[in-house]
Each structure stands twice: as C-alpha cells, then as structure tokens.
Design a protein around this motif. Structure first.
Motif, PDB file in Angstrom:
ATOM      1  N   LEU A  49       0.822  -1.214   0.000  1.00 32.62           N
ATOM      2  CA  LEU A  49       0.000   0.000   0.000  1.00 32.62           C
ATOM      3  C   LEU A  49       0.853   1.259   0.000  1.00 32.62           C
ATOM      4  O   LEU A  49       0.623   2.168  -0.795  1.00 32.62           O
ATOM      5  N   LYS A  52       2.515   2.198  -3.216  1.00 30.97           N
ATOM      6  CA  LYS A  52       1.626   2.796  -4.216  1.00 30.97           C
ATOM      7  C   LYS A  52       1.303   4.245  -3.873  1.00 30.97           C
ATOM      8  O   LYS A  52       1.342   5.109  -4.734  1.00 30.97           O
ATOM      9  N   ASN A  53       0.990   4.476  -2.596  1.00 27.15           N
ATOM     10  CA  ASN A  53       0.696   5.825  -2.135  1.00 27.15           C
ATOM     11  C   ASN A  53       0.573   5.773  -0.609  1.00 27.15           C
ATOM     12  O   ASN A  53      -0.273   5.042  -0.090  1.00 27.15           O
ATOM     13  N   TYR A  56      -2.713   5.530   1.335  1.00 26.72           N
ATOM     14  CA  TYR A  56      -3.474   4.290   1.423  1.00 26.72           C
ATOM     15  C   TYR A  56      -3.366   3.626   2.794  1.00 26.72           C
ATOM     16  O   TYR A  56      -4.107   2.693   3.079  1.00 26.72           O
ATOM     17  N   ARG A  91      -8.394  -3.027   0.892  1.00 31.27           N
ATOM     18  CA  ARG A  91      -7.906  -2.007  -0.047  1.00 31.27           C
ATOM     19  C   ARG A  91      -7.121  -2.643  -1.187  1.00 31.27           C
ATOM     20  O   ARG A  91      -7.258  -2.236  -2.347  1.00 31.27           O
ATOM     21  N   ILE A  95      -8.037  -2.459  -5.333  1.00 32.64           N
ATOM     22  CA  ILE A  95      -7.153  -1.961  -6.394  1.00 32.64           C
ATOM     23  C   ILE A  95      -6.589  -3.100  -7.245  1.00 32.64           C
ATOM     24  O   ILE A  95      -5.722  -2.881  -8.086  1.00 32.64           O
TER      25      ILE A  95
END
Length: 156
Positions: A49, A52-53, A56, A91, A95
C-alpha cells in the motif's frame, strides 16, 4: 513521514514475522503460527500500500492521519495509526492486487483470535498455503520473488 512507515520498513517487519511463523509451524505451535503469519501478511500488505501511495495507510476515523500521510501535518510517531490487516487486505482487493480468498480471511481471523482469545489452533495448521500464496502475490507486486536469499529475491 517517518522511516518506520516506509515500504522497506514494513517489508523487513513482514520478513521477520514470516520467519517466526515458519518456525512456529515447524514446532508445531499453531496458535503462534497464526499470530505471526497474520502479522507477516499485514506488514507486507502495508508495504504494498505505501509503495503505491502513503495515503493508502490512512486510518479512516482520524482526519489528522490523512494530513500526516499526505505530508502536510507532522505528528509524533507514537500517535500515528495505520489501517489494520483486514482493511489493508480490503484495499488491496479494491485496487486489484489481491483476489477474494476466504482462506486468507480465515487466517486473519485466526490471527486476531490468537491475539485476543484462545483459538482452535488445529485450524491454523492448514493455513500455510494461503500464507505462502498471499506472500507470493504481494512480493510480486513489489517486484520481488520467493527466491532464497542470495539468489536475487528479498524473501520474507
């Protein structure tokens, strides 16, 4: 944001927990296996997470966390909270990193049971397959493999 919230930090924590889980399974201490396996999955999920960003990782009930992970609010490291294992997995499913997996959900439930109650440890014995499958998927997303140390991959 602190280094303790980096993808590498979560990765190293996942590696340590995964090794403990395998040791537990080999003893056979299946309640401890469930606990450490769940921690390994949670930390590796958070590594993915945050890669990715960082946003998150935000715990949704605290808007200060959103500002902190967004880089606009400094907080004492001891006050920072991230999502739990179940939410991190949810989450990752949203995604497209993880697929629905009732065995993984059961492993996380057993991890929570091991941490908060006395679980039926005989069920945990069979959870090594969903653990390995999930670790392989998450490592793949990070560009890593299950290759042993020294052969190219950073194995948890």
């Amino acid at each position: 944001m602190s280094d303790s919230l980096s993808s590498e930090s979560f990765f190293q924590g996942a590696k340590k927990a995964a090794h403990k889980a395998m040791d537990d399974h080999g003893r056979p201490e299946y309640d401890e296996f469930a606990l450490h396996a769940g921690v390994a999955v949670e930390k590796l999920a958070k590594a993915v997470l945050v890669s990715k960003n960082p946003v998150y990782l935000v715990e949704p009930r605290n808007e200060d966390m959103l500002l902190h992970f967004g880089g606009h609010l400094r907080m004492d490291e001891g006050k920072v909270r991230t999502v739990g294992a179940k939410e991190a997995i949810t989450r990752l499913r949203k995604i497209g990193v993880l697929q629905t997996d009732s065995d993984l959900d059961l492993l996380i439930a057993m991890r929570n049971g091991a941490a908060h109650a006395t679980p039926d440890s005989t069920l945990a014995k069979g959870m090594i397959t969903p653990l390995a499958r999930t670790i392989e998927t998450l490592l793949g997303d990070l560009g890593e493999t299950l290759e042993p140390s020294g052969s190219g991959g950073r194995r948890p």
